[in-house]
Design a protein around this motif. Structure first.
Motif, PDB file in Angstrom:
ATOM      1  N   ILE A   1      11.480  -1.095   3.896  1.00 40.95           N
ATOM      2  CA  ILE A   1      10.167  -1.739   3.901  1.00 40.95           C
ATOM      3  C   ILE A   1       9.607  -1.668   5.317  1.00 40.95           C
ATOM      4  O   ILE A   1      10.278  -2.075   6.275  1.00 40.95           O
ATOM      5  CB  ILE A   1      10.269  -3.206   3.457  1.00 40.95           C
ATOM      6  CG1 ILE A   1      10.945  -3.309   2.092  1.00 40.95           C
ATOM      7  CG2 ILE A   1       8.899  -3.863   3.423  1.00 40.95           C
ATOM      8  CD1 ILE A   1      11.283  -4.722   1.701  1.00 40.95           C
ATOM      9  N   LYS A   2       8.401  -1.138   5.458  1.00 41.34           N
ATOM     10  CA  LYS A   2       7.735  -1.151   6.752  1.00 41.34           C
ATOM     11  C   LYS A   2       6.612  -2.169   6.685  1.00 41.34           C
ATOM     12  O   LYS A   2       5.671  -2.035   5.893  1.00 41.34           O
ATOM     13  CB  LYS A   2       7.180   0.227   7.105  1.00 41.34           C
ATOM     14  CG  LYS A   2       6.551   0.260   8.511  1.00 41.34           C
ATOM     15  CD  LYS A   2       6.130   1.659   8.930  1.00 41.34           C
ATOM     16  CE  LYS A   2       5.552   1.647  10.336  1.00 41.34           C
ATOM     17  NZ  LYS A   2       5.129   2.991  10.797  1.00 41.34           N
ATOM     18  N   VAL A   3       6.747  -3.218   7.486  1.00 42.72           N
ATOM     19  CA  VAL A   3       5.777  -4.301   7.507  1.00 42.72           C
ATOM     20  C   VAL A   3       4.845  -4.083   8.696  1.00 42.72           C
ATOM     21  O   VAL A   3       5.287  -4.031   9.847  1.00 42.72           O
ATOM     22  CB  VAL A   3       6.466  -5.670   7.621  1.00 42.72           C
ATOM     23  CG1 VAL A   3       5.438  -6.795   7.604  1.00 42.72           C
ATOM     24  CG2 VAL A   3       7.487  -5.855   6.501  1.00 42.72           C
TER      25      VAL A   3
ATOM     26  N   VAL B   1       0.862  -1.182   0.000  1.00 39.96           N
ATOM     27  CA  VAL B   1       0.000   0.000   0.000  1.00 39.96           C
ATOM     28  C   VAL B   1       0.900   1.234   0.000  1.00 39.96           C
ATOM     29  O   VAL B   1       2.079   1.165   0.330  1.00 39.96           O
ATOM     30  CB  VAL B   1      -0.937   0.014   1.231  1.00 39.96           C
ATOM     31  CG1 VAL B   1      -1.930  -1.140   1.176  1.00 39.96           C
ATOM     32  CG2 VAL B   1      -0.135  -0.029   2.526  1.00 39.96           C
ATOM     33  N   SER B   2       0.329   2.340  -0.404  1.00 40.90           N
ATOM     34  CA  SER B   2       1.117   3.576  -0.448  1.00 40.90           C
ATOM     35  C   SER B   2       1.350   4.145   0.950  1.00 40.90           C
ATOM     36  O   SER B   2       2.375   4.784   1.214  1.00 40.90           O
ATOM     37  CB  SER B   2       0.421   4.614  -1.327  1.00 40.90           C
ATOM     38  OG  SER B   2      -0.893   4.875  -0.834  1.00 40.90           O
ATOM     39  N   SER B   3       0.396   3.927   1.871  1.00 42.52           N
ATOM     40  CA  SER B   3       0.540   4.395   3.245  1.00 42.52           C
ATOM     41  C   SER B   3      -0.379   3.587   4.145  1.00 42.52           C
ATOM     42  O   SER B   3      -1.349   2.978   3.674  1.00 42.52           O
ATOM     43  CB  SER B   3       0.209   5.892   3.363  1.00 42.52           C
ATOM     44  OG  SER B   3      -1.154   6.120   3.031  1.00 42.52           O
ATOM     45  N   ALA B   4      -0.058   3.572   5.431  1.00 41.04           N
ATOM     46  CA  ALA B   4      -0.878   2.839   6.397  1.00 41.04           C
ATOM     47  C   ALA B   4      -0.635   3.439   7.769  1.00 41.04           C
ATOM     48  O   ALA B   4       0.367   4.117   8.017  1.00 41.04           O
ATOM     49  CB  ALA B   4      -0.530   1.355   6.388  1.00 41.04           C
ATOM     50  N   SER B   5      -1.567   3.199   8.684  1.00 40.34           N
ATOM     51  CA  SER B   5      -1.442   3.707  10.050  1.00 40.34           C
ATOM     52  C   SER B   5      -1.113   2.563  10.992  1.00 40.34           C
ATOM     53  O   SER B   5      -1.413   1.389  10.709  1.00 40.34           O
ATOM     54  CB  SER B   5      -2.749   4.383  10.488  1.00 40.34           C
ATOM     55  OG  SER B   5      -3.836   3.472  10.384  1.00 40.34           O
ATOM     56  N   ASN B   6      -0.476   2.915  12.110  1.00 37.62           N
ATOM     57  CA  ASN B   6      -0.124   1.906  13.098  1.00 37.62           C
ATOM     58  C   ASN B   6      -1.354   1.178  13.606  1.00 37.62           C
ATOM     59  O   ASN B   6      -2.408   1.778  13.814  1.00 37.62           O
ATOM     60  CB  ASN B   6       0.620   2.552  14.270  1.00 37.62           C
ATOM     61  CG  ASN B   6       2.009   3.011  13.881  1.00 37.62           C
ATOM     62  OD1 ASN B   6       2.604   2.496  12.932  1.00 37.62           O
ATOM     63  ND2 ASN B   6       2.547   3.975  14.620  1.00 37.62           N
ATOM     64  N   GLY B   7      -1.214  -0.133  13.780  1.00 42.33           N
ATOM     65  CA  GLY B   7      -2.327  -0.961  14.203  1.00 42.33           C
ATOM     66  C   GLY B   7      -2.902  -1.774  13.061  1.00 42.33           C
ATOM     67  O   GLY B   7      -3.572  -2.782  13.282  1.00 42.33           O
ATOM     68  N   ARG B   8      -2.618  -1.353  11.832  1.00 42.88           N
ATOM     69  CA  ARG B   8      -3.099  -2.107  10.679  1.00 42.88           C
ATOM     70  C   ARG B   8      -2.267  -3.373  10.523  1.00 42.88           C
ATOM     71  O   ARG B   8      -1.108  -3.430  10.908  1.00 42.88           O
ATOM     72  CB  ARG B   8      -3.006  -1.245   9.421  1.00 42.88           C
ATOM     73  CG  ARG B   8      -3.774  -1.822   8.242  1.00 42.88           C
ATOM     74  CD  ARG B   8      -3.843  -0.842   7.114  1.00 42.88           C
ATOM     75  NE  ARG B   8      -4.465  -1.428   5.933  1.00 42.88           N
ATOM     76  CZ  ARG B   8      -4.603  -0.819   4.761  1.00 42.88           C
ATOM     77  NH1 ARG B   8      -4.156   0.430   4.619  1.00 42.88           N
ATOM     78  NH2 ARG B   8      -5.173  -1.435   3.749  1.00 42.88           N
ATOM     79  N   ASP B   9      -2.822  -4.402   9.903  1.00 41.06           N
ATOM     80  CA  ASP B   9      -2.152  -5.689   9.781  1.00 41.06           C
ATOM     81  C   ASP B   9      -2.224  -6.168   8.335  1.00 41.06           C
ATOM     82  O   ASP B   9      -3.187  -5.888   7.613  1.00 41.06           O
ATOM     83  CB  ASP B   9      -2.821  -6.719  10.705  1.00 41.06           C
ATOM     84  CG  ASP B   9      -2.042  -8.026  10.797  1.00 41.06           C
ATOM     85  OD1 ASP B   9      -0.871  -8.044  10.370  1.00 41.06           O
ATOM     86  OD2 ASP B   9      -2.601  -9.020  11.293  1.00 41.06           O
TER      87      ASP B   9
ATOM     88  N   THR C   1       4.628  -0.997   3.291  1.00 45.87           N
ATOM     89  CA  THR C   1       4.941   0.168   2.463  1.00 45.87           C
ATOM     90  C   THR C   1       6.432   0.139   2.124  1.00 45.87           C
ATOM     91  O   THR C   1       7.226  -0.514   2.802  1.00 45.87           O
ATOM     92  CB  THR C   1       4.609   1.481   3.180  1.00 45.87           C
ATOM     93  OG1 THR C   1       5.395   1.577   4.383  1.00 45.87           O
ATOM     94  CG2 THR C   1       3.133   1.566   3.537  1.00 45.87           C
ATOM     95  N   ILE C   2       6.793   0.868   1.058  1.00 44.82           N
ATOM     96  CA  ILE C   2       8.191   0.950   0.631  1.00 44.82           C
ATOM     97  C   ILE C   2       8.583   2.416   0.524  1.00 44.82           C
ATOM     98  O   ILE C   2       7.872   3.214  -0.105  1.00 44.82           O
ATOM     99  CB  ILE C   2       8.423   0.251  -0.717  1.00 44.82           C
ATOM    100  CG1 ILE C   2       8.058  -1.235  -0.631  1.00 44.82           C
ATOM    101  CG2 ILE C   2       9.881   0.401  -1.159  1.00 44.82           C
ATOM    102  CD1 ILE C   2       8.134  -1.957  -1.958  1.00 44.82           C
ATOM    103  N   GLN C   3       9.712   2.745   1.149  1.00 45.39           N
ATOM    104  CA  GLN C   3      10.257   4.094   1.060  1.00 45.39           C
ATOM    105  C   GLN C   3      11.644   4.039   0.439  1.00 45.39           C
ATOM    106  O   GLN C   3      12.427   3.132   0.738  1.00 45.39           O
ATOM    107  CB  GLN C   3      10.344   4.749   2.445  1.00 45.39           C
ATOM    108  CG  GLN C   3       8.996   5.007   3.091  1.00 45.39           C
ATOM    109  CD  GLN C   3       9.152   5.589   4.486  1.00 45.39           C
ATOM    110  OE1 GLN C   3       9.985   5.146   5.254  1.00 45.39           O
ATOM    111  NE2 GLN C   3       8.348   6.593   4.801  1.00 45.39           N
ATOM    112  N   ASN C   4      11.925   5.012  -0.431  1.00 46.86           N
ATOM    113  CA  ASN C   4      13.259   5.131  -1.006  1.00 46.86           C
ATOM    114  C   ASN C   4      14.071   6.087  -0.145  1.00 46.86           C
ATOM    115  O   ASN C   4      13.727   7.254  -0.005  1.00 46.86           O
ATOM    116  CB  ASN C   4      13.183   5.657  -2.440  1.00 46.86           C
ATOM    117  CG  ASN C   4      12.529   4.656  -3.378  1.00 46.86           C
ATOM    118  OD1 ASN C   4      12.879   3.480  -3.374  1.00 46.86           O
ATOM    119  ND2 ASN C   4      11.575   5.108  -4.183  1.00 46.86           N
TER     120      ASN C   4
END
Length: 473
Positions: A138-140, A116-124, A128-131
């Motif tokens: 990668i934030k899983v 996904v392009s963005s997500a909030s904490n608590g989501r499962d 997301t990928i940041q350059n």
């Protein structure tokens, strides 16, 4: 008394261990228990990677960050490369990093995560990928509390391998130094499915010296490292027949084998130099330890000699009060010891104490001390020195007046030192309170300065590491 002290010590230790245990339980932390990397070299020079990471969470977390470097991003690694290579790092950068899949493993089950392009904490179940500078972050998103989880990341390092005129080469910083926790067990397998020239195959590992690198077969090399500390790097360099990457577009147009082997020789020499320096430091430390043990045996063990199983009354009967006090308290003489000697000489009837009233009918006296010559032979050396100092060849003295005069006399300090030296010599003859010679004291001070200098040199040269020749460079 010893039993009580032991109980106190045990109680304190148990208390501290309990505090540490509570802190360990309550502290929020995580570690990477295992990291397994399976890398396959493709014909066009790209590298396909499957990376499994097992996290142990202590506390609550919203997820994890995974950094995949496409170029050198670690200061320690960069400094190391500058000192040991003739080939520039830009030659080994991947042109891009392509993330193909992120999933979570649970036994035989695999749960795929969605990008996904963005997500909030608590989501499962998403990532997301940041350059960022030199890496993909990668934030899983996977909320976790006091548990273990294994994640799998699939990605391709595009255009990573270099096709030299004489060989092919993979040089990649698999652990780029961005990890914020210890990796307990790191395993890296690199596969060359099309390799037919096993003689050309070589692997070199760079990073912690505790690692091991080896050739498993003509199509498989391996690198293992334990306890990779946070902020440290682990790089692998593989040399192979350039026919493995026939479609590679990254070409150096040079014969690189001799340059690379010289690089690795420089690294080995640097490592050997550090190991030799560490050996010298350890040998010096061993000699120093033996030296201090000898000093302890000579100048410390004797302090217990005279007081074990000897009570105060026995000691006072055996020695004059000046020596007894020095033995009991393991010290040099004090001003009060002079008074104690005089009182003891009165008790032994070597000096006679006479109370002369100052004013008739009032309780106020002059304490007059007189020599008793017939008993003078009973005195030892220190007692005779105090006796002669006090009377100064006079037959009688006022105790109070004389004690007031002594500190003010010219040469009083010198006499006090002579008395102390005399007492210390007697103590040494008895085997008690040996004083370290001045020459040894000066030598020890110089030795302390030398030790501090060696420690600083070692930190500057080797950091806080102790090196051995086993493992990777």
């Amino acid at each position: 008394m010893k039993s009580k002290i032991l109980k106190y010590v045990v109680t304190i230790i148990i208390f501290l261990l309990t505090i540490f245990a509570i802190n360990e339980v309550q502290a929020k932390s995580y570690t990477i228990e295992d990291m397994d990397i399976q890398a396959t070299i493709l014909e066009e020079g790209s590298v396909k990677v499957e990376q499994e990471l097992t996290f142990k969470f202590n506390g609550s977390y919203n997820g994890i960050y995974i950094d995949i470097p496409d170029s050198v991003d670690n200061e320690e690694y960069d400094k190391f490369r500058e000192q040991t290579t003739a080939l520039r790092d830009s030659l080994y950068n991947a042109s891009s990093v392509q993330i193909t899949n992120v999933s979570e493993l649970s036994g035989t089950l695999e749960k795929n995560y969605n990008k996904v392009s963005s997500a909030s904490n608590g989501r499962d179940g998403v990532y997301t990928i940041q350059n960022e500078n030199g890496l993909k972050r990668i934030k899983v998103y996977s909320p976790s509390t006091n548990t273990k989880k294994t994640f799998k990341i699939n990605f391709i390092l595009k255009n990573l391998c270099v096709k030299h005129n004489d060989i092919g080469e993979l040089y990649y910083n698999f652990i780029g130094g961005g990890w914020e926790t210890t990796i307990k067990n790191l395993n890296i397998d690199i596969h060359l499915p099309n390799n037919t020239n096993e003689e050309a195959l070589k692997i070199f590992g760079h990073g912690p010296y505790e690692g091991q690198s080896k050739i498993i077969s003509g199509q498989h090399v391996n690198l293992k490292v334990s306890n990779v500390k946070s902020g440290k790097y682990v790089a692998a360099r593989v040399i192979f027949d350039n026919n493995n990457i026939p479609s590679a577009t990254k070409k150096s147009n040079i014969n690189a084998l001799s340059i690379i082997m010289q690089d690795e020789q420089n690294i080995f020499d640097n490592k050997q130099e550090k190991e030799n320096f560490t050996k010298k430091v350890l040998i010096f430390a061993g000699i120093l330890f033996i030296y201090w043990i000898i000093l302890l045996l000579i100048f410390e063990k004797d302090k217990k000699y005279q007081v074990i199983n000897t009570n105060e009354e026995e000691m006072m009967g055996k020695y004059n009060p000046l020596l007894a006090g020095c033995i009991k308290e393991s010290r040099t003489i004090l001003a009060r010891d002079i008074i104690a000697v005089l009182m003891n000489l009165i008790s032994k009837k070597i000096i006679k104490l006479t109370l002369i009233p100052k004013v008739k009918g009032k309780d106020d006296y002059i304490y007059q001390l007189n020599k008793i010559h017939e008993n003078e032979a009973q005195m030892d050396e220190t007692e005779r020195y105090v006796y002669n100092w006090f009377f100064e060849e006079k037959e009688s003295r006022s105790l109070v007046d004389r004690l007031k005069q002594i500190p003010k006399e010219k040469g009083a300090n010198k006499k006090f030192k002579q008395l102390n030296d005399m007492a210390q010599k007697q103590l040494q003859d008895l085997g008690a309170n040996k004083q370290m010679p001045e020459g040894i004291r000066i030598f020890n001070a110089l030795l302390l300065g030398l030790c501090i200098a060696i420690i600083l040199i070692h930190i500057n040269f080797n950091g806080f590491s102790i090196y051995s020749m086993s493992g990777i460079a």
